[in-house]
Scaffold this motif. Structure first.
Motif, PDB file in Angstrom:
ATOM      1  N   LYS A 151      44.618  43.877  36.678  1.00 57.16           N
ATOM      2  CA  LYS A 151      43.578  42.855  36.645  1.00 57.16           C
ATOM      3  C   LYS A 151      42.202  43.409  37.038  1.00 57.16           C
ATOM      4  CE  LYS A 151      46.777  39.773  35.802  1.00 57.16           C
ATOM      5  NZ  LYS A 151      46.973  39.261  34.426  1.00 57.16           N
ATOM      6  N   ALA A 152      42.124  44.697  37.296  1.00 56.55           N
ATOM      7  CA  ALA A 152      40.863  45.325  37.694  1.00 56.55           C
ATOM      8  C   ALA A 152      40.428  46.336  36.636  1.00 56.55           C
ATOM      9  CB  ALA A 152      41.015  46.018  39.047  1.00 56.55           C
ATOM     10  N   THR A 153      39.137  46.405  36.392  1.00 59.81           N
ATOM     11  CA  THR A 153      38.574  47.414  35.491  1.00 59.81           C
ATOM     12  C   THR A 153      37.835  48.445  36.325  1.00 59.81           C
ATOM     13  OG1 THR A 153      38.279  45.759  33.746  1.00 59.81           O
ATOM     14  CG2 THR A 153      37.062  47.827  33.528  1.00 59.81           C
ATOM     15  N   VAL A 154      38.306  49.684  36.309  1.00 58.56           N
ATOM     16  CA  VAL A 154      37.677  50.756  37.082  1.00 58.56           C
ATOM     17  C   VAL A 154      36.704  51.503  36.179  1.00 58.56           C
ATOM     18  CG1 VAL A 154      38.039  52.824  38.472  1.00 58.56           C
ATOM     19  CG2 VAL A 154      39.723  50.962  38.535  1.00 58.56           C
ATOM     20  N   LEU A 155      35.462  51.637  36.638  1.00 61.16           N
ATOM     21  CA  LEU A 155      34.395  52.265  35.858  1.00 61.16           C
ATOM     22  C   LEU A 155      34.130  53.655  36.415  1.00 61.16           C
ATOM     23  CD1 LEU A 155      32.044  49.137  35.810  1.00 61.16           C
ATOM     24  CD2 LEU A 155      33.803  49.742  34.145  1.00 61.16           C
ATOM     25  N   ARG A 156      34.389  54.665  35.620  1.00 64.79           N
ATOM     26  CA  ARG A 156      34.201  56.052  36.057  1.00 64.79           C
ATOM     27  C   ARG A 156      33.004  56.665  35.346  1.00 64.79           C
ATOM     28  NH1 ARG A 156      37.225  57.032  40.648  1.00 64.79           N
ATOM     29  NH2 ARG A 156      39.300  56.064  40.428  1.00 64.79           N
ATOM     30  N   GLY A 157      32.277  57.480  36.062  1.00 59.81           N
ATOM     31  CA  GLY A 157      31.107  58.143  35.484  1.00 59.81           C
ATOM     32  C   GLY A 157      30.219  58.757  36.550  1.00 59.81           C
ATOM     33  N   ASP A 493      34.105  57.090  46.634  1.00 56.55           N
ATOM     34  CA  ASP A 493      34.680  58.146  45.795  1.00 56.55           C
ATOM     35  C   ASP A 493      34.031  58.215  44.418  1.00 56.55           C
ATOM     36  OD1 ASP A 493      35.674  55.812  44.728  1.00 56.55           O
ATOM     37  OD2 ASP A 493      37.706  56.604  44.406  1.00 56.55           O
ATOM     38  N   GLY A 494      32.928  57.479  44.222  1.00 58.99           N
ATOM     39  CA  GLY A 494      32.226  57.504  42.944  1.00 58.99           C
ATOM     40  C   GLY A 494      32.686  56.437  41.974  1.00 58.99           C
ATOM     41  N   SER A 495      33.634  55.610  42.375  1.00 53.69           N
ATOM     42  CA  SER A 495      34.132  54.577  41.472  1.00 53.69           C
ATOM     43  C   SER A 495      33.342  53.280  41.621  1.00 53.69           C
ATOM     44  CB  SER A 495      35.621  54.315  41.725  1.00 53.69           C
ATOM     45  OG  SER A 495      35.824  53.775  43.022  1.00 53.69           O
ATOM     46  N   VAL A 496      33.291  52.540  40.520  1.00 55.81           N
ATOM     47  CA  VAL A 496      32.801  51.169  40.495  1.00 55.81           C
ATOM     48  C   VAL A 496      33.932  50.365  39.865  1.00 55.81           C
ATOM     49  CG1 VAL A 496      31.024  49.605  39.615  1.00 55.81           C
ATOM     50  CG2 VAL A 496      30.424  51.959  40.189  1.00 55.81           C
ATOM     51  N   PHE A 497      34.223  49.177  40.369  1.00 56.70           N
ATOM     52  CA  PHE A 497      35.258  48.391  39.709  1.00 56.70           C
ATOM     53  C   PHE A 497      34.896  46.914  39.661  1.00 56.70           C
ATOM     54  CE2 PHE A 497      36.742  49.021  44.109  1.00 56.70           C
ATOM     55  CZ  PHE A 497      36.988  47.712  44.531  1.00 56.70           C
ATOM     56  N   VAL A 498      35.524  46.243  38.694  1.00 54.35           N
ATOM     57  CA  VAL A 498      35.261  44.825  38.458  1.00 54.35           C
ATOM     58  C   VAL A 498      36.567  44.069  38.520  1.00 54.35           C
ATOM     59  CG1 VAL A 498      34.436  43.103  36.809  1.00 54.35           C
ATOM     60  CG2 VAL A 498      33.216  45.281  37.060  1.00 54.35           C
ATOM     61  N   LEU A 499      36.618  43.013  39.313  1.00 49.19           N
ATOM     62  CA  LEU A 499      37.772  42.124  39.410  1.00 49.19           C
ATOM     63  C   LEU A 499      37.465  40.859  38.627  1.00 49.19           C
ATOM     64  CD1 LEU A 499      38.387  42.470  43.263  1.00 49.19           C
ATOM     65  CD2 LEU A 499      39.383  43.858  41.417  1.00 49.19           C
ATOM     66  N   ASP A 500      38.262  40.581  37.582  1.00 50.36           N
ATOM     67  CA  ASP A 500      38.067  39.380  36.776  1.00 50.36           C
ATOM     68  C   ASP A 500      38.958  38.284  37.331  1.00 50.36           C
ATOM     69  OD1 ASP A 500      37.807  37.419  34.873  1.00 50.36           O
ATOM     70  OD2 ASP A 500      37.777  38.804  33.185  1.00 50.36           O
ATOM     71  N   LEU A 501      38.350  37.342  38.048  1.00 49.42           N
ATOM     72  CA  LEU A 501      39.116  36.323  38.747  1.00 49.42           C
ATOM     73  C   LEU A 501      39.658  35.255  37.800  1.00 49.42           C
ATOM     74  CD1 LEU A 501      36.885  35.895  41.920  1.00 49.42           C
ATOM     75  CD2 LEU A 501      38.745  37.502  41.499  1.00 49.42           C
ATOM     76  N   ARG A 502      39.200  35.221  36.562  1.00 54.56           N
ATOM     77  CA  ARG A 502      39.729  34.264  35.581  1.00 54.56           C
ATOM     78  C   ARG A 502      41.156  34.623  35.191  1.00 54.56           C
ATOM     79  NH1 ARG A 502      35.324  35.052  31.059  1.00 54.56           N
ATOM     80  NH2 ARG A 502      36.028  37.180  31.553  1.00 54.56           N
ATOM     81  N   LYS A 503      41.519  35.898  35.361  1.00 56.00           N
ATOM     82  CA  LYS A 503      42.837  36.361  34.943  1.00 56.00           C
ATOM     83  C   LYS A 503      43.906  36.114  36.011  1.00 56.00           C
ATOM     84  CE  LYS A 503      40.951  40.115  32.075  1.00 56.00           C
ATOM     85  NZ  LYS A 503      40.925  41.584  31.863  1.00 56.00           N
ATOM     86  N   LEU A 504      43.482  35.646  37.193  1.00 53.91           N
ATOM     87  CA  LEU A 504      44.430  35.504  38.301  1.00 53.91           C
ATOM     88  C   LEU A 504      45.107  34.138  38.288  1.00 53.91           C
ATOM     89  CD1 LEU A 504      42.267  37.138  41.089  1.00 53.91           C
ATOM     90  CD2 LEU A 504      44.008  38.215  39.665  1.00 53.91           C
TER      91      LEU A 504
END
Length: 504
Positions: A151-157, A493-504
């Motif tokens: 349910k989380a999108t991890v953004l790497r870059g 650690d350089g990560s950004v992430f997004v939690l989409d609460l609509r999916k829960l």
């Protein structure tokens, strides 16, 4: 094994940054000439100094526990870091281990013969059973409220820690700022599982050409309609970017790192605070300095607009000033904190000003009096940041009470009823310092981010934990999108992430 003083200095500098001592890190970096070293910080993992210290401690313990004959005996009590660097302590522990080993060798072997003492009889029915040991308090989170990785999108870059993130107020664009001298804009609207990424490289002029500044991007803020993004950097420049990633203007007047910057509500001015002890109001259309305020005697740490032309600033000098464009002295100065003031925030009406400090207190101020309205003392360590709820008179949620959230290095978040001056909830599930808190747009939920790598989402009414997600690095910042459907977070650690609460 060999190492240079530059390497040691860099690890200490990075530790200070990661621990939240950004001002100490800046001073140390200047004095130790970090910028002149050839160390590529992007290749150094988070918590590197702690990792190497832990390994050294384990090696010292191994030396003590292994005898001269190569046999190993378990170390009874772990060494502290200070014990490990004191030769006398290490020698005493080695002697104790050797004595224990000798005693073990001379003890008679156990037998299964008649010399063994009989087992104790079972207790009679009239004897009271011993009470069970008290349960060990843990900070484990109920699995039913854990947000699964799916349910989380991890953004790497990003190639270094990400200090800050902020949602565009109009669209699902998430901006992030990092120690890799870039900001990034992530488009989470079209294909959230594989978002488009714009890289905003912060460069400086050197020898007639543009080169990466190699300085942290420490602050960023969207204007009111989401058409422009402002960033502040340790290179001393503020910058304005378009949503397509193009640089619109560079604002150069500060002499040293910028610690905070904010757009006013109208979107015609930007306000910044710097290590040079000054705050500046910039004309967003021209990029020119409209007025520079030099009232602090030490680095200015935070700023917040009260109206479109007046603002408050705080500093390591323990003072708070309220200033106005076109006025050459403070409208009001507040004193009362006994250590540096880390953050300030006006309530939604612009009537009350909240401040938090390393002196472990929250204070509430009013323009109507010189002393604080409330002096809120409950945290046991430094308070890093504060946020007002978007509730109460004059907000989109007028039927809900106004509350204030505080995040502390004591690993707790507290919710305060400011009208009464009392703490209504203490949120205790975090196990490391809490760096960020953010209210949902409807005021019903609070997100908190800690260096325990967890983002917790709480009910502001009950104080109960309703959702939890564990990332891969310490959390520096959490933020809600304008619809309250997504939470963004940035990590060490350089990560950004997004939690989409609509999916829960």
């Amino acid at each position: 094994m060999s190492f240079s003083s530059d390497e040691v200095n860099f690890l200490v500098y990075r530790y200070l940054q990661e621990s939240g001592f950004s001002h100490s890190a800046y001073t140390f970096g200047i004095e130790s000439h970090i910028s002149q070293s050839n160390i590529n910080g992007a290749l150094v993992p988070p918590a590197a100094l702690l990792s190497i210290l832990q390994k050294g401690l384990q090696y010292t313990e191994a030396e003590i526990s292994i005898g001269e004959d190569g046999s190993e005996q378990r170390l009874g009590e772990s060494l502290s870091l200070i014990d490990a660097v004191m030769p006398e302590v290490v020698a005493n522990r080695q002697n104790m281990q050797n004595q224990q080993k000798q005693a073990t060798k001379t003890e008679p072997p156990e037998t299964n013969g008649t010399t063994e003492e009989p087992a104790a009889p079972p207790p009679t029915t009239t004897a009271a059973a011993a009470p069970p040991p008290p349960p060990v308090e843990t900070m484990e989170v109920d699995q039913s409220i854990e947000i699964p990785a799916s349910k989380a999108t991890v953004l790497r870059g990003h190639e270094s820690e990400v200090f800050i993130c902020a949602w565009n107020p109009s669209t699902d664009l998430l901006a992030s700022g990092s120690g890799d001298s870039t900001a990034r804009i992530w488009d989470m609207s079209d294909n959230p599982s594989n978002p488009n990424q714009l890289v905003l490289r912060h460069c400086i002029q050197k020898g007639g050409t543009e080169v990466p500044s190699n300085k942290d991007v420490t602050s960023l803020d969207w204007n009111c309609d989401g058409t422009l993004l402002a960033t502040g950097s340790y290179d001393g420049y503020a910058r304005i970017w378009r949503t397509d990633g193009l640089l619109a203007s560079t604002l150069g007047q500060h002499k040293g790192p910028i610690f905070a910057l904010k757009w006013n509500k109208r979107g015609n001015y930007i306000l910044s605070a710097g290590v040079d002890k000054t705050t500046i109001i910039w004309d967003a259309a021209t990029g020119q300095c409209t007025q520079q305020f030099s009232f602090h005697s030490a680095p200015a740490l935070d700023v917040d607009w009260q109206t479109n032309q007046s603002f408050a600033s705080c500093s390591t000098d323990q003072c708070i000033h309220v200033c106005k464009l076109g006025v050459d002295k403070p409208l009001k100065s507040f004193q009362g904190h006994t250590n540096e003031v880390n953050a300030i925030k006006w309530d939604p009406q612009g009537q009350l000003l909240a401040s938090c400090s390393d002196d472990m207190t929250l204070k509430i101020w009013s323009m109507k009096q010189d002393t604080c309205v409330h002096d809120l003392q409950a945290h046991s360590k430094e308070i890093y940041t504060i946020k007002w709820s978007p509730t109460g008179t004059g907000t989109q949620n007028p039927n809900m009470n106004l509350i204030l959230a505080s995040a502390s290095f004591d690993s707790t978040v507290r919710l305060w009823d400011v009208e009464r001056g009392v703490c209504i909830h203490t949120l205790t599930k975090h196990t490391e310092p809490v760096y960020s808190v953010a209210f949902s747009p409807d005021g019903k939920f609070l997100a908190s981010g800690s260096f325990d790598k967890c983002v917790h989402i709480w009910s502001t009414q009950s104080g109960q934990l309703v959702h939890s997600y564990k990332g891969t690095g310490g959390i520096f910042e959490v933020c809600w999108n304008s619809r309250g459907s997504k939470v963004g977070a940035s990590a060490s650690d350089g990560s950004v992430f997004v939690l989409d609460l609509r999916k829960l």
